[in-house]
Design a protein around this motif. Structure first.
Motif, PDB file in Angstrom:
ATOM      1  N   GLU A   6       0.806  -1.218   0.000  1.00  0.00           N
ATOM      2  CA  GLU A   6       0.000   0.000   0.000  1.00  0.00           C
ATOM      3  C   GLU A   6       0.836   1.263   0.000  1.00  0.00           C
ATOM      4  OE1 GLU A   6      -2.875  -0.231   3.110  1.00  0.00           O
ATOM      5  OE2 GLU A   6      -3.822  -2.005   2.227  1.00  0.00           O
ATOM      6  N   ASP A   7       2.113   1.095   0.377  1.00  0.00           N
ATOM      7  CA  ASP A   7       2.945   2.292   0.441  1.00  0.00           C
ATOM      8  C   ASP A   7       4.217   2.132  -0.383  1.00  0.00           C
ATOM      9  OD1 ASP A   7       3.486   4.910   1.371  1.00  0.00           O
ATOM     10  OD2 ASP A   7       5.005   4.061   2.713  1.00  0.00           O
ATOM     11  N   SER A   8       4.597   3.226  -1.016  1.00  0.00           N
ATOM     12  CA  SER A   8       5.843   3.263  -1.774  1.00  0.00           C
ATOM     13  C   SER A   8       6.174   4.733  -1.989  1.00  0.00           C
ATOM     14  CB  SER A   8       5.649   2.544  -3.119  1.00  0.00           C
ATOM     15  OG  SER A   8       6.811   2.681  -3.918  1.00  0.00           O
ATOM     16  N   ALA A   9       7.476   5.064  -2.015  1.00  0.00           N
ATOM     17  CA  ALA A   9       7.849   6.465  -2.226  1.00  0.00           C
ATOM     18  C   ALA A   9       7.570   6.881  -3.667  1.00  0.00           C
ATOM     19  CB  ALA A   9       9.312   6.673  -1.884  1.00  0.00           C
ATOM     20  N   ARG A  10       7.671   5.893  -4.582  1.00  0.00           N
ATOM     21  CA  ARG A  10       7.377   6.175  -5.993  1.00  0.00           C
ATOM     22  C   ARG A  10       6.489   5.077  -6.569  1.00  0.00           C
ATOM     23  NH1 ARG A  10      12.800   7.946  -9.260  1.00  0.00           N
ATOM     24  NH2 ARG A  10      13.684   9.393  -7.754  1.00  0.00           N
ATOM     25  N   TRP A  11       5.697   5.478  -7.534  1.00  0.00           N
ATOM     26  CA  TRP A  11       4.802   4.533  -8.215  1.00  0.00           C
ATOM     27  C   TRP A  11       4.983   4.651  -9.720  1.00  0.00           C
ATOM     28  CZ3 TRP A  11       1.988   1.140  -5.347  1.00  0.00           C
ATOM     29  CH2 TRP A  11       1.795   1.447  -3.995  1.00  0.00           C
ATOM     30  N   TRP A  12       5.061   3.498 -10.375  1.00  0.00           N
ATOM     31  CA  TRP A  12       5.171   3.465 -11.838  1.00  0.00           C
ATOM     32  C   TRP A  12       3.892   2.865 -12.430  1.00  0.00           C
ATOM     33  CZ3 TRP A  12       9.294   3.268  -8.694  1.00  0.00           C
ATOM     34  CH2 TRP A  12      10.458   3.953  -9.078  1.00  0.00           C
ATOM     35  N   PRO A  13       3.418   3.389 -13.539  1.00  0.00           N
ATOM     36  CA  PRO A  13       2.256   2.745 -14.162  1.00  0.00           C
ATOM     37  C   PRO A  13       2.677   1.383 -14.694  1.00  0.00           C
ATOM     38  CG  PRO A  13       3.140   4.450 -15.615  1.00  0.00           C
ATOM     39  CD  PRO A  13       3.899   4.552 -14.326  1.00  0.00           C
ATOM     40  N   GLU A  14       1.854   0.358 -14.472  1.00  0.00           N
ATOM     41  CA  GLU A  14       2.248  -0.949 -15.007  1.00  0.00           C
ATOM     42  C   GLU A  14       1.914  -1.006 -16.499  1.00  0.00           C
ATOM     43  OE1 GLU A  14       0.016  -3.709 -15.680  1.00  0.00           O
ATOM     44  OE2 GLU A  14      -1.686  -2.370 -15.433  1.00  0.00           O
ATOM     45  N   GLN A  15       2.545  -1.953 -17.171  1.00  0.00           N
ATOM     46  CA  GLN A  15       2.511  -2.006 -18.640  1.00  0.00           C
ATOM     47  C   GLN A  15       1.121  -1.916 -19.273  1.00  0.00           C
ATOM     48  OE1 GLN A  15       5.129  -1.924 -20.854  1.00  0.00           O
ATOM     49  NE2 GLN A  15       6.169  -1.333 -18.953  1.00  0.00           N
ATOM     50  N   GLY A  16       0.157  -2.613 -18.678  1.00  0.00           N
ATOM     51  CA  GLY A  16      -1.179  -2.631 -19.257  1.00  0.00           C
ATOM     52  C   GLY A  16      -1.979  -1.366 -18.980  1.00  0.00           C
ATOM     53  N   ALA A  17      -1.380  -0.423 -18.239  1.00  0.00           N
ATOM     54  CA  ALA A  17      -2.021   0.849 -17.900  1.00  0.00           C
ATOM     55  C   ALA A  17      -3.285   0.663 -17.064  1.00  0.00           C
ATOM     56  CB  ALA A  17      -2.340   1.657 -19.165  1.00  0.00           C
ATOM     57  N   THR A  18      -3.322  -0.431 -16.276  1.00  0.00           N
ATOM     58  CA  THR A  18      -4.511  -0.668 -15.463  1.00  0.00           C
ATOM     59  C   THR A  18      -4.255  -0.422 -13.981  1.00  0.00           C
ATOM     60  OG1 THR A  18      -3.932  -2.998 -15.274  1.00  0.00           O
ATOM     61  CG2 THR A  18      -5.441  -2.401 -17.047  1.00  0.00           C
ATOM     62  N   GLY A  19      -3.000  -0.112 -13.626  1.00  0.00           N
ATOM     63  CA  GLY A  19      -2.684   0.126 -12.224  1.00  0.00           C
ATOM     64  C   GLY A  19      -1.244   0.575 -12.075  1.00  0.00           C
ATOM     65  N   PHE A  20      -0.729   0.442 -10.836  1.00  0.00           N
ATOM     66  CA  PHE A  20       0.623   0.929 -10.548  1.00  0.00           C
ATOM     67  C   PHE A  20       1.444  -0.134  -9.831  1.00  0.00           C
ATOM     68  CE2 PHE A  20      -2.117   4.531 -11.090  1.00  0.00           C
ATOM     69  CZ  PHE A  20      -1.338   5.418 -11.819  1.00  0.00           C
ATOM     70  N   VAL A  21       2.758  -0.074 -10.029  1.00  0.00           N
ATOM     71  CA  VAL A  21       3.633  -0.973  -9.272  1.00  0.00           C
ATOM     72  C   VAL A  21       4.548  -0.155  -8.367  1.00  0.00           C
ATOM     73  CG1 VAL A  21       3.600  -2.944 -10.854  1.00  0.00           C
ATOM     74  CG2 VAL A  21       5.264  -1.114 -11.212  1.00  0.00           C
ATOM     75  N   CYS A  22       4.916  -0.780  -7.238  1.00  0.00           N
ATOM     76  CA  CYS A  22       5.726  -0.092  -6.237  1.00  0.00           C
ATOM     77  C   CYS A  22       7.216  -0.181  -6.593  1.00  0.00           C
ATOM     78  CB  CYS A  22       5.462  -0.688  -4.857  1.00  0.00           C
ATOM     79  SG  CYS A  22       6.191  -2.317  -4.620  1.00  0.00           S
ATOM     80  N   GLU A  23       8.032   0.498  -5.800  1.00  0.00           N
ATOM     81  CA  GLU A  23       9.485   0.518  -6.023  1.00  0.00           C
ATOM     82  C   GLU A  23      10.086  -0.878  -5.996  1.00  0.00           C
ATOM     83  OE1 GLU A  23      10.689   3.368  -2.924  1.00  0.00           O
ATOM     84  OE2 GLU A  23      11.796   4.357  -4.543  1.00  0.00           O
TER      85      GLU A  23
END
Ligand SMILES: [Zn+2]
Length: 258
Positions: free
Chosen positions: A176-193
């Protein structure tokens, strides 16, 4: 009359109707007609031909312009005409002409019309797009949107298309927590550091918080211009991923940014 005749007849019977609509696009068709692309108040996108509209503009005076909210009188549709109805008459409800007088508002309006055309396939009704389009055009007629509102607009388009990203944590590990978030490849959510986010497109903790508040239709607490910019970049990328292309009006939009 034979049964066959009745069947044939039903294909050409008038199905004339009135519809409130916003004009999305108008293109010349042959020497005298205009092809009008619109979204009606049921959220249905369709095209109709305005015969003779290039020669005589009287019947459609000032109506057949992008951004205009109009009442359309649609004529009968012939079988085999591939959904092309006939536009008999149009009455102007709101011209939204002030949008064209502010370059920033105009570029945002063009972007919105392009998004609607991309995410509303002809046929099925998408009612959320109608209220979004109607409300945003009213604002743009008065002023351009700020960057937080642009992020909200992009999120609402994804949401209306049933493509809103998951915001309940990392798509891979559930963190639930991360200093940075990247969009995941399918553009349906985010992945953590920790799950191997990489690339230059990311947002911070505040970006995700902002996105969650916007998704809940609340104004973000405070504003962080850099985070808002990152968020807009990500949402714009997501829209492009889902549409399978970048939007022409994006470059125009960037050029009008102060
Ligand atoms: Zn993770």
């Amino acid at each position: 009359m034979k049964r066959d005749d009745l069947t044939t007849l039903s294909g050409v019977l008038p199905d004339a109707r009135d519809a409130e609509a916003v004009i999305l696009r108008v293109v010349p068709l042959g020497e005298s007609d205009l092809l009008v692309d619109y979204l009606d108040s049921e959220g249905r996108r369709a095209s109709a031909v305005a015969r003779g509209a290039r020669r005589s503009r009287r019947r459609f005076a000032g109506c057949l312009q992008p951004f205009a909210r109009v009442r359309l009188k649609l004529g009968r549709r012939r079988r085999g005409s591939q959904g092309l109805g006939r536009l008999e008459e149009a009455t102007l409800l709101r011209g939204h002409v002030a949008i064209g007088k502010n370059l920033r508002a105009y570029s945002q309006g063009c972007y919105l019309l392009e998004l609607v055309a991309a995410f509303v396939p002809e046929g099925d009704p998408h009612p959320s797009f109608w209220s979004l389009l109607r409300d945003v055009l009213e604002i743009l007629d008065n002023r351009p949107l700020n960057d937080v509102e642009m992020a909200y607009l992009r999120l609402r388009v994804l949401d209306a298309a049933g493509l809103a990203p998951h915001l309940d944590g990392c798509s891979a590990c559930g963190a639930e927590d991360s200093a940075r978030w990247w969009p995941e490849q399918g553009a349906t959510g985010f992945v953590c550091e920790r799950c191997g986010g990489s690339g230059r497109m990311w947002m911070g903790r505040r970006g995700l918080d902002m996105l969650r508040r916007l998704a809940a239709r609340k104004m973000p607490r405070g504003t962080d211009p850099k985070e808002t910019e990152r968020l807009n970049e990500i949402l714009s990328w997501m829209l492009g991923q889902h549409a399978g292309r970048q939007f022409k009006s994006e470059a125009f939009l960037r050029s009008t940014r102060e």
